[in-house]
Design an enzyme around this catalytic site. Sequence first.
Site, mmCIF file in Angstrom:
data_model
loop_
_atom_site.group_PDB
_atom_site.id
_atom_site.type_symbol
_atom_site.label_atom_id
_atom_site.label_comp_id
_atom_site.label_asym_id
_atom_site.label_seq_id
_atom_site.Cartn_x
_atom_site.Cartn_y
_atom_site.Cartn_z
ATOM 1 N N ARG A 266 0.849 -1.200 0.000
ATOM 2 C CA ARG A 266 0.000 0.000 0.000
ATOM 3 C C ARG A 266 0.878 1.241 0.000
ATOM 4 O O ARG A 266 1.850 1.333 0.749
ATOM 5 C CB ARG A 266 -0.921 0.006 1.226
ATOM 6 C CG ARG A 266 -1.886 -1.178 1.243
ATOM 7 C CD ARG A 266 -2.810 -1.168 2.440
ATOM 8 N NE ARG A 266 -3.615 -2.375 2.475
ATOM 9 C CZ ARG A 266 -4.453 -2.706 3.450
ATOM 10 N NH1 ARG A 266 -4.569 -1.908 4.497
ATOM 11 N NH2 ARG A 266 -5.141 -3.828 3.392
ATOM 12 N N ARG A 281 2.284 1.114 10.213
ATOM 13 C CA ARG A 281 1.726 1.407 8.879
ATOM 14 C C ARG A 281 2.878 1.400 7.870
ATOM 15 O O ARG A 281 3.598 2.381 7.726
ATOM 16 C CB ARG A 281 1.018 2.757 8.892
ATOM 17 C CG ARG A 281 0.106 3.002 7.697
ATOM 18 C CD ARG A 281 -0.594 4.345 7.816
ATOM 19 N NE ARG A 281 -1.469 4.409 8.977
ATOM 20 C CZ ARG A 281 -2.739 3.989 8.991
ATOM 21 N NH1 ARG A 281 -3.267 3.474 7.895
ATOM 22 N NH2 ARG A 281 -3.472 4.086 10.080
ATOM 23 N N GLU A 353 -6.172 -1.222 15.802
ATOM 24 C CA GLU A 353 -6.795 -2.165 14.873
ATOM 25 C C GLU A 353 -5.802 -3.224 14.393
ATOM 26 O O GLU A 353 -4.669 -2.902 14.016
ATOM 27 C CB GLU A 353 -7.346 -1.412 13.664
ATOM 28 C CG GLU A 353 -8.048 -2.307 12.656
ATOM 29 C CD GLU A 353 -7.739 -1.936 11.213
ATOM 30 O OE1 GLU A 353 -7.643 -2.851 10.388
ATOM 31 O OE2 GLU A 353 -7.576 -0.727 10.942
ATOM 32 N N SER A 356 -10.021 -6.113 10.294
ATOM 33 C CA SER A 356 -11.348 -5.624 9.933
ATOM 34 C C SER A 356 -12.074 -6.750 9.222
ATOM 35 O O SER A 356 -11.586 -7.248 8.203
ATOM 36 C CB SER A 356 -11.261 -4.398 9.010
ATOM 37 O OG SER A 356 -10.855 -3.255 9.706
ATOM 38 N N ARG A 395 1.363 -6.473 12.757
ATOM 39 C CA ARG A 395 0.738 -5.907 13.956
ATOM 40 C C ARG A 395 0.602 -6.951 15.060
ATOM 41 O O ARG A 395 0.680 -6.617 16.240
ATOM 42 C CB ARG A 395 -0.610 -5.288 13.593
ATOM 43 C CG ARG A 395 -0.464 -4.061 12.698
ATOM 44 C CD ARG A 395 -1.720 -3.241 12.618
ATOM 45 N NE ARG A 395 -1.524 -2.066 11.765
ATOM 46 C CZ ARG A 395 -2.366 -1.041 11.669
ATOM 47 N NH1 ARG A 395 -3.479 -1.056 12.376
ATOM 48 N NH2 ARG A 395 -2.107 -0.021 10.881
#
Length: 429
Positions: A266, A281, A353, A356, A395
């Site tokens: 990303r 991130r 987070e 999801s 994570r």
Amino acid sequence: MHDIKSIRDNPQAFDAALTRRNIPIADPVSASHIIHLDSSRRLAQTKLQEMQEKRNEISREIGVLMGSGDKEAAEKLKSEVAAMKDDMQIMEEEDRVFEAQLEDLLASLPNILDDDVPEGTDEAANVERHRQGEPTALDFTPKDHVALGTGLGLMDFETAAKMSGARFVILKGALARMERGLAAFMLDLHTREFGYTEISPPTLVRDEALFGTGQLPKFGDDLFRTTNDHWLIPTAEVPLTNMVSGEILDGETLPLRFTAHTQCFRSEAGAAGKDTHGMIRQHQFGKVELVSISHPDHSTDEHKRMTDCAEEVLKRLGLPYRVMTLCSGDTGFSARKTYDIEVWMPSQNCYREISSCSNCGDFQARRMKARFRTVGEKGNRFVHTLNGSGLAIGRTLIAIMENYQQADGSITVPQALRPFMDGIEALTP
């Protein structure tokens, strides 16, 4: 993609659904404008069909006249057919223009939210469903994962930056082994206990695949593109979901459940300046993805099941977490409802987070033309698609580092992970 018939039948409900997404109702983003484009397209199609029928009728008359020897009358009709050609081309172009405008508009609009999604403009309005475990209590000031990893000599951001720039990391030795072990642990759990089929998919895909899952055209800036017009996947959701693109499935085979461990890429174009420290991130990261292709009547239950599967990873690793229902302003483009799983991070004194899990309904299926048929029923129906992280490897790794850290800078390896690390019990300086 949206059902145009549903919009025609209930335009007020569609406008209300967009309003819940914080989208102002004004042309061209409104049910009335969508219906206008659709009506214009259908009118052009009707006129074109009428012209084609008239042309065919005249062509038959020409054949009769030629057969009877009346060439003069036949030639007159041929001239009439030739004159119709320009009008037909105009109608064909009108049809193409209206169809393209309609498809572009519908493709730019997010999914309709479930009625029970809480209202809100951002993450502050997300609602906690439940939590597991108490936040880790340490009798010393906790270090963050960067200080822990570099202190162990197993995490190197500087060398990664020299070759690749910011938002990359090199993991070494036992920490690299832990990353690999986490992927194996998650895949074994999801395949052996939860019935997911392991897939090794491509990590380069074409435009159509990203359109099907909703990343294109709206989120192209968040992706990496190659020079030959392939895209690096932002998540294995893309190839796994597209495995049923264009298919008509046997309803008896549903649900289909897929899992994959892939690298994800990303650009983080929309996250400038956010979480630049450490591994939270990154441009490249590993993730174990879960995807379900479900019967529409069972997707709500499948959504809960998928979330439970992702939660089980954290339970077995002994990591404290909570599950949130995302509000209307924080739910992703393709989702109609999303549960976020957030893991406790001691150094930040908050939950972050880590997964999801989303039910996309038939939104992606319409874009991909993914359908199923049931014996004894007429016609085909669109499947429902669901996706979730089970979990993000990086994570999960840093959550283990921070929650299992010791005062001397060592890190205890969770019991469930030790079989995947040759029995190593701790990472020590």
